[in-house]
Design a protein around this motif. Structure first.
Motif, short mmCIF file in Angstrom:
data_model
loop_
_atom_site.label_atom_id
_atom_site.label_comp_id
_atom_site.label_asym_id
_atom_site.label_seq_id
_atom_site.Cartn_x
_atom_site.Cartn_y
_atom_site.Cartn_z
N GLU A 1 9.52 -58.17 58.16
CA GLU A 1 10.16 -57.02 58.77
C GLU A 1 11.59 -57.38 59.20
O GLU A 1 11.89 -58.55 59.49
CB GLU A 1 9.36 -56.55 59.99
N LEU A 2 12.45 -56.40 59.26
CA LEU A 2 13.88 -56.64 59.48
C LEU A 2 14.16 -57.26 60.85
O LEU A 2 14.92 -58.24 60.95
CB LEU A 2 14.65 -55.33 59.34
N ASN A 3 13.56 -56.73 61.90
CA ASN A 3 13.80 -57.29 63.23
C ASN A 3 13.32 -58.74 63.32
O ASN A 3 13.95 -59.58 63.97
CB ASN A 3 13.10 -56.46 64.31
N GLU A 4 12.20 -59.02 62.69
CA GLU A 4 11.66 -60.37 62.70
C GLU A 4 12.58 -61.33 61.93
O GLU A 4 12.78 -62.48 62.35
CB GLU A 4 10.26 -60.37 62.09
N GLN A 5 13.13 -60.86 60.82
CA GLN A 5 14.06 -61.70 60.08
C GLN A 5 15.32 -61.99 60.90
O GLN A 5 15.83 -63.13 60.90
CB GLN A 5 14.46 -61.02 58.76
N ARG A 6 15.83 -61.00 61.61
CA ARG A 6 17.01 -61.20 62.46
C ARG A 6 16.70 -62.16 63.60
O ARG A 6 17.53 -62.99 63.98
CB ARG A 6 17.49 -59.85 62.99
N ARG A 7 15.53 -62.05 64.19
CA ARG A 7 15.11 -62.97 65.25
C ARG A 7 15.13 -64.41 64.77
O ARG A 7 15.65 -65.30 65.44
CB ARG A 7 13.69 -62.60 65.70
N ASP A 8 14.58 -64.63 63.57
CA ASP A 8 14.52 -65.99 63.04
C ASP A 8 15.90 -66.53 62.69
O ASP A 8 16.18 -67.73 62.85
CB ASP A 8 13.60 -66.05 61.81
N ALA A 9 16.77 -65.66 62.20
CA ALA A 9 18.13 -66.08 61.89
C ALA A 9 18.85 -66.52 63.17
O ALA A 9 19.58 -67.53 63.18
CB ALA A 9 18.90 -64.96 61.21
N LEU A 10 18.64 -65.77 64.25
CA LEU A 10 19.23 -66.14 65.54
C LEU A 10 18.68 -67.47 66.02
O LEU A 10 19.43 -68.34 66.49
CB LEU A 10 18.96 -65.04 66.57
N CYS A 11 17.38 -67.63 65.92
CA CYS A 11 16.75 -68.87 66.36
C CYS A 11 17.30 -70.07 65.59
O CYS A 11 17.60 -71.12 66.18
CB CYS A 11 15.23 -68.79 66.20
N GLU A 12 17.45 -69.91 64.30
CA GLU A 12 17.98 -71.01 63.49
C GLU A 12 19.40 -71.38 63.93
O GLU A 12 19.75 -72.57 63.99
CB GLU A 12 17.97 -70.61 62.02
N GLN A 13 20.21 -70.36 64.26
CA GLN A 13 21.57 -70.63 64.74
C GLN A 13 21.55 -71.40 66.07
O GLN A 13 22.31 -72.35 66.26
CB GLN A 13 22.33 -69.32 64.91
#
Length: 471
Positions: A104-116
């Motif tokens: 899901e889009l929100n979940e993908q954005r969450r993970d991208a933030l976490c990786e950063q």
């Protein structure tokens, strides 16, 4: 040190992120983060929230047996969750955070933030495709594009599936280790704060051996007859495993493996259940390739032009099971009471809301998520758009379920209807699906139909024709 961030993968067996973390032979700590405000935005059902928190207790015991402590934190939303992962990883001196991807889009954005955030702390972030047996991008057509029709997708899927070995990953016991003193209070316990509203899910066992037993029992006793029983709501002919797939207490690979266990080939019933699992994969793949689905947009662009005739009283009647159409009402009462609805009934009530009441499918989609114990965005969105004829490989718009004939076909004796609508307990079988034709209908405390199906069908055909023609 490794930190495994658990989300909708609440299991130790066949959990790729957990397995890979254990393969490093370094200590592993697990973390689960509740995000009540985010869940509210995503319409999570209170009964599913209850299933999750109960499952966490069972999962804690499974992890303890592997020398893996389960940490727990509650924050408002996904952005805060990413912050917590970063902070916990630093506190335990983790070199790597391991996760299984969500589409899901929100979940993908969450993970991208976490990786950063982790990158700033020089901590690795490793993610895996684990939600599907074949991940998005593995099953594509000759042009290397994703499939937009299920049947060729299934054909290509099975070809790919049977060309490789099916490995259900078994976790090893990790090295014993001690948490920093400051984190002992973060370990998950039954007293841990869980502020999201809950509705009892006690009818659904959560211990791993009980969940596995349900899978094995279905495959041993019911799978061979699945094609004959699955559409009959009065019988328990379905697997009822979808709640466990939705929260990740079971993996789809475990289901595939048990379905074929010890057999040279699949019976017709087993093939049909296998096909249902592949439908689930199909919708997961679509989310990955089409972010617009996570934004509530129709897959087919002309779906934006559909005109809806929203009526609050009609919508309320549908929600409460008071439409005057027994199969629709029995299904909705079952959902409201148990958090569960038979798959055939999901199609019937969705078709009624969209094509008899002309109410936007998104309202039904949200209502289902607010009540279903097995609510999962991809499958729920895919199912509603299928019924609305706006989805990828949705039903043709001119195919409109007749609630009377659907009831007569799949609940011929009215057993399911009478169970959920006691007002119809004494009505003759002949009239159980159209009680308004009974000469003693005035004795019933059951509503008359709120719409005429035949008339509404004609309106739907015109509305859809206008939308497709662009007028």
């Amino acid at each position: 040190m490794n930190l495994v961030w658990l989300r909708r993968d609440l299991r130790v067996e066949d959990n790729r992120a957990l397995y890979e973390a254990l393969q490093t032979h370094q200590p592993v700590t697990a973390l689960y983060i509740a995000t009540p405000e985010q869940w509210q935005q995503h319409h999570m059902a209170p009964i599913q929230a209850d299933l999750i928190v109960r499952r966490l207790g069972a999962l804690r015991d499974d992890l303890d047996a592997l020398n893996i402590p389960l940490l727990y934190q509650e924050v408002a939303d996904f952005n805060q969750a990413a912050q917590v992962v970063s902070e916990f990883a630093e506190k335990i001196k983790a070199h790597t955070v391991w996760v299984n991807r969500e589409y899901e889009l929100n979940e993908q954005r969450r993970d991208a933030l976490c990786e950063q955030l982790l990158e700033r702390r020089s901590i690795d972030f490793k993610s895996f495709h684990d939600k599907c047996a074949l991940y998005p991008g593995q099953v594509v057509n000759q042009q290397q594009k994703y499939f937009k029709v299920f049947t060729p997708f299934k054909k290509a899927y099975l070809k790919q599936f049977y060309s490789q070995s099916l490995n259900v990953l078994k976790p090893s016991v990790g090295p014993d280790h001690t948490l920093p003193d400051a984190l002992h209070s973060a370990r998950f316990t039954p007293e841990s704060t869980f502020s999201y509203s809950r509705q009892s899910s006690e009818q659904w066992p959560v211990k791993t051996d009980e969940v596995i037993h349900r899978l094995r029992r279905f495959c041993a006793e019911d799978a061979d007859d699945y094609h004959q029983q699955r559409d009959l709501p009065a019988y328990s002919g379905t697997s009822c495993l979808s709640p466990y797939l939705a929260i990740g207490a079971l993996s789809v690979r475990q289901c595939f493996a048990r379905l074929a266990y010890g057999l040279p080939s699949l019976t017709e019933g087993r093939e049909v259940w296998q096909s249902e699992l592949i439908w689930r994969e199909f919708y997961q793949h679509l989310l990955w390739f089409e972010p617009k689905l996570s934004r509530g947009e129709p897959f087919l662009d002309w779906g934006r032009r559909l005109t809806w005739h929203h009526n609050d009283s009609d919508f309320e009647a549908w929600k409460q099971g008071n439409t005057g159409y027994p199969i629709v009402d029995a299904a909705m009462r079952q959902l409201n009471s148990t958090g569960w609805m038979h798959n055939r009934l999901r199609m019937i009530v969705a078709s009624f809301l969209i094509k008899d009441l002309h109410i936007n499918w998104r309202h039904g989609e949200d209502y289902f998520m607010q009540h279903l114990i097995d609510g999962e965005y991809a499958a729920n969105n895919g199912g509603w758009q299928w019924c609305a004829s706006t989805g990828c490989d949705g039903q043709p718009y001119f195919r409109i379920f007749n609630p009377v004939t659907q009831g007569e076909r799949f609940d011929p004796d009215g057993e399911f209807v009478r169970h959920w609508i006691p007002e119809l307990s004494e009505i003759p079988d002949k009239f159980v699906h159209q009680p308004w034709k009974w000469d003693r209908v005035n004795l019933l405390s059951y509503p008359a139909p709120i719409v005429d199906h035949k008339s509404e069908r004609e309106i739907t055909l015109e509305l859809y024709k206008q939308a497709k023609d662009g007028s």
